[in-house]
Design a protein around this motif. Structure first.
Motif, mmCIF file in Angstrom:
data_model
loop_
_atom_site.group_PDB
_atom_site.id
_atom_site.type_symbol
_atom_site.label_atom_id
_atom_site.label_comp_id
_atom_site.label_asym_id
_atom_site.label_seq_id
_atom_site.Cartn_x
_atom_site.Cartn_y
_atom_site.Cartn_z
ATOM 1 N N VAL A 251 0.654 -1.275 -0.080
ATOM 2 C CA VAL A 251 -0.109 0.049 0.116
ATOM 3 C C VAL A 251 0.901 1.292 -0.031
ATOM 4 N N VAL A 252 0.459 2.108 -0.964
ATOM 5 C CA VAL A 252 1.354 3.494 -0.797
ATOM 6 C C VAL A 252 0.588 4.685 -0.503
ATOM 7 N N GLU A 253 1.358 5.396 0.109
ATOM 8 C CA GLU A 253 0.303 6.889 0.566
ATOM 9 C C GLU A 253 1.112 8.056 -0.046
ATOM 10 N N VAL A 254 0.132 8.516 -0.965
ATOM 11 C CA VAL A 254 0.904 9.776 -1.392
ATOM 12 C C VAL A 254 0.323 11.131 -0.815
ATOM 13 N N MET A 255 1.412 11.988 -0.356
ATOM 14 C CA MET A 255 0.742 13.306 0.242
ATOM 15 C C MET A 255 1.185 14.204 -0.654
ATOM 16 N N ASP A 256 0.390 15.262 -1.130
ATOM 17 C CA ASP A 256 0.660 16.148 -1.920
ATOM 18 C C ASP A 256 0.212 17.519 -1.372
ATOM 19 N N GLY A 257 1.079 18.472 -1.623
ATOM 20 C CA GLY A 257 0.925 19.735 -1.106
ATOM 21 C C GLY A 257 1.606 20.529 0.103
ATOM 22 N N THR A 258 0.896 21.635 0.707
ATOM 23 C CA THR A 258 1.437 22.038 1.897
ATOM 24 C C THR A 258 0.520 22.210 2.874
ATOM 25 N N TYR A 259 0.601 22.054 3.991
ATOM 26 C CA TYR A 259 -0.317 22.352 5.120
ATOM 27 C C TYR A 259 -0.849 23.603 5.294
ATOM 28 N N PRO A 260 -2.088 23.882 5.245
ATOM 29 C CA PRO A 260 -3.132 23.254 5.321
ATOM 30 C C PRO A 260 -3.895 22.454 4.090
ATOM 31 N N GLN A 261 -3.267 22.951 2.981
ATOM 32 C CA GLN A 261 -3.902 22.559 1.539
ATOM 33 C C GLN A 261 -3.154 21.109 1.347
ATOM 34 N N LEU A 262 -3.763 19.972 1.860
ATOM 35 C CA LEU A 262 -3.070 18.905 1.742
ATOM 36 C C LEU A 262 -4.074 17.906 1.000
ATOM 37 N N GLU A 263 -3.619 17.030 0.136
ATOM 38 C CA GLU A 263 -4.349 16.054 -0.579
ATOM 39 C C GLU A 263 -3.604 14.767 -0.497
ATOM 40 N N MET A 264 -4.568 13.637 0.122
ATOM 41 C CA MET A 264 -3.868 12.321 0.252
ATOM 42 C C MET A 264 -4.458 11.397 -0.788
ATOM 43 N N GLU A 265 -3.720 10.479 -1.453
ATOM 44 C CA GLU A 265 -4.248 9.114 -2.194
ATOM 45 C C GLU A 265 -3.326 8.067 -1.443
ATOM 46 N N ILE A 266 -4.192 7.113 -1.346
ATOM 47 C CA ILE A 266 -3.905 5.662 -0.746
ATOM 48 C C ILE A 266 -4.223 4.703 -2.045
ATOM 49 N N ARG A 267 -3.023 3.955 -2.373
ATOM 50 C CA ARG A 267 -3.215 3.131 -3.315
ATOM 51 C C ARG A 267 -2.874 1.713 -3.115
ATOM 52 N N SER A 268 -3.505 0.655 -3.220
ATOM 53 C CA SER A 268 -2.983 -0.727 -3.093
ATOM 54 C C SER A 268 -2.335 -1.146 -4.221
ATOM 55 N N GLU A 269 -1.094 -1.354 -4.258
ATOM 56 C CA GLU A 269 -0.436 -1.659 -5.680
ATOM 57 C C GLU A 269 0.278 -3.293 -5.838
ATOM 58 N N ARG A 270 0.392 -3.701 -6.988
ATOM 59 C CA ARG A 270 0.669 -5.053 -7.118
ATOM 60 C C ARG A 270 1.388 -4.927 -8.693
ATOM 61 N N CYS A 271 1.526 -6.312 -9.228
ATOM 62 C CA CYS A 271 1.730 -6.627 -10.563
ATOM 63 C C CYS A 271 0.607 -5.932 -11.279
ATOM 64 N N ASN A 272 0.909 -5.289 -12.499
ATOM 65 C CA ASN A 272 -0.316 -4.612 -13.258
ATOM 66 C C ASN A 272 -0.598 -5.499 -14.439
ATOM 67 N N HIS A 273 -0.093 -6.690 -14.518
ATOM 68 C CA HIS A 273 -0.520 -7.614 -15.576
ATOM 69 C C HIS A 273 -0.443 -6.863 -16.777
ATOM 70 N N CYS A 274 0.333 -6.167 -17.158
ATOM 71 C CA CYS A 274 0.621 -5.214 -18.505
ATOM 72 C C CYS A 274 0.228 -5.849 -19.746
ATOM 73 N N ASP A 275 -0.445 -5.205 -20.648
ATOM 74 C CA ASP A 275 -0.605 -5.839 -21.846
ATOM 75 C C ASP A 275 0.543 -6.004 -22.754
#
Lengths: 313, 177
Positions: free
Chosen positions: B37-61
């Motif tokens: 699981v990856v957590e991405v924090m963007d911006g500067t306090y108090p303007q923060l944006e967070m994204e949480i992603r569960s990552e794995r093999c992308n089974h690419c085409d």
């Protein structure tokens, strides 16, 4: 500001925190492969040109080292494999999209040729050598008869081996530092330069040493040109490649690369070889050893630096 | 048939249940993981944006790992799932080097290992382990070629992105944003 963290605590061995799936084995193997390719290339080239007797170190003596170099190199490659008992799977298929596959097949051609080449010259090492069996003598006569054809095959296969050592890396677009087609010619040039250096060390005649000093000087010039071109390409490219190039232009690998590879491995030997051509007395072993050292360091730094470069998502 | 996964970054809370479920289901050796699981924090306090992603093999085409495998051990299964045949793998690490997502590792037994989209479950009509345990139901798995599958339906209604599209791999794990 942007901060990206793996919060589930991923720490896969050799993957995290910085990819290190390939340790010392692969760069050593690539150096030895390039060196073998360089020696065989010159042996084939001067045999085809009919100058075997004029340049004996290049065409006869240096190739004696090649089987040993290849065996040590392949030994390193074997050590790198993690599923060792299945290594023969490499030879149950040919996959042209995979440089590692056609590289393995190239070695399958180059290695026996290097043994044959040594066998044809074995009487230089052991003057009383006798093949004992008639069919071995006939085989020797066969290869002696077709030595020029064998040289052409050796010239082509050693060139492929030399380029392959670079293409193995450049085929990986996931590692932006490696993902440049310059690496193929750069590693080929580095291998030829290392091959010339070994010939310089082994040459007994001044004329042969001088010729290979000139050749080496020219190849070093080509290498410097390719290195500058590589970084020019990176600097004009996308964010991932800018970041990759920064490893060598201010980042962690800057000092080792420019000091060991470029200054000690190319510029100083080039100056010494230039002085030698200008008839100054230079012990040839010094520039030649520096070239070999620089060539080895180039493989190590590109291998490690490449694994430190990645996509930034 | 084209198996794919869609993961809702707005619903994921980063609990790592998917990671544990995968380790249990697939008997992943201790100290290794096939998903994370990856957590991405963007911006500067108090303007923060967070994204949480569960990552794995992308089974690419267009999988670089399949392309560079010297023995064909890394291959596409029907439905585009990328797997490794252990008996064909020589453990050369070329596929590990070729993956922009660092989704592969060398199993202590020597072969290369990674997420299989729980192919053994999918073949039985079940969901992958990570999808089936997610407490916020933020993951969707199914056949993209079937317009009525969970994954097709959710992707029709939401904006999505993939990881490192510039790598040209055409990944099949989609992140709903």
């Amino acid at each position: 500001m942007r901060e990206e963290l793996i919060i589930s605590g991923r720490m896969n061995p050799k993957i995290d925190p910085i990819l290190h799936a390939w340790g010392w084995e692969i760069p050593l193997y690539l150096f030895l492969g390039g060196l073998a390719a360089g020696i065989l290339f010159f042996a084939a080239l001067y045999t085809i040109r009919g100058k075997e007797d004029m340049y004996p170190a290049a065409t006869k003596w240096a190739p004696f080292l090649v089987p040993v170099i290849l065996i040590v190199g392949l030994g390193a490659l074997f050590l790198d494999l993690h599923h060792k008992l299945y290594f023969w799977r490499l030879y149950t298929t040919i996959r042209f999209e995979s440089p590692m596959s056609w590289g393995a097949w190239t070695l399958m051609i180059v290695t026996p040729i290097s043994f044959i080449w040594c066998a044809l010259n074995i009487k230089l090492l052991f003057p009383k050598w006798d093949w004992k069996y008639e069919w071995l003598k006939q085989l020797e006569q066969f290869f002696l008869k077709y030595k020029i054809a064998l040289s052409w095959i050796m010239l082509a296969s050693s060139s492929i081996l030399g380029v392959y050592t670079g293409i193995l890396f450049s085929a990986f677009n996931a590692r932006p530092l490696w993902n440049t087609s310059i690496l193929g010619p750069l590693f080929l040039a580095s291998g030829l330069s290392a091959g010339a250096a070994v010939i310089i060390i082994m040459a007994k005649e001044h004329a042969e040493r001088l010729l290979f000093s000139k050749i080496d000087l020219m190849i070093i010039g080509i290498e410097l040109f390719l290195i500058i071109h590589m970084f020019m390409g990176f600097r004009a490219s996308t964010a991932v490649q800018l970041e990759a190039a920064h490893l060598f232009l201010g980042g962690a690998y800057t000092a080792p690369f420019w000091v060991f590879v470029v200054i000690i491995g190319m510029i100083i030997p080039a100056i010494l070889e230039f002085l030698e051509i200008k008839k100054y007395k230079i012990p040839v072993v010094i520039p030649a050893s520096l070239v070999l050292f620089g060539s080895l360091m180039l493989r190590f730094l590109i291998a490690y630096g490449g694994q430190a470069s990645r996509y930034l998502y | 048939m084209r198996y794919a996964m869609a993961i809702d970054t707005k619903k994921c809370v980063g609990c790592s249940d998917c990671v544990v479920a995968c380790q249990t289901e697939n008997n992943v050796p201790i100290g290794y993981c096939r998903d994370w699981v990856v957590e991405v924090m963007d911006g500067t306090y108090p303007q923060l944006e967070m994204e949480i992603r569960s990552e794995r093999c992308n089974h690419c085409d267009n999988s670089p790992c399949v392309r560079c495998c010297p023995t064909g051990a890394s291959h596409y299964e029907p439905g585009g799932i990328v797997t490794v045949t252990h008996e064909d793998c020589i453990g050369c690490s070329a596929c590990i080097e070729s993956c922009p997502y660092d989704a592969r590792y060398t199993h202590p037994d020597g072969y290369v290992d990674k997420c299989t989209f729980c192919l053994h479950r999918v073949e039985k009509g079940q969901q992958p382990a990570c999808v089936s345990v997610c407490p916020t139901k933020c993951m969707y798995f199914g056949d993209l070629d079937n317009p009525n599958s969970d994954v097709s339906k959710i992707m029709k209604n939401r904006k999505w992105k993939v990881l490192a599209p510039e790598a040209g791999t055409n990944p099949q794990v989609y992140y709903l944003i």
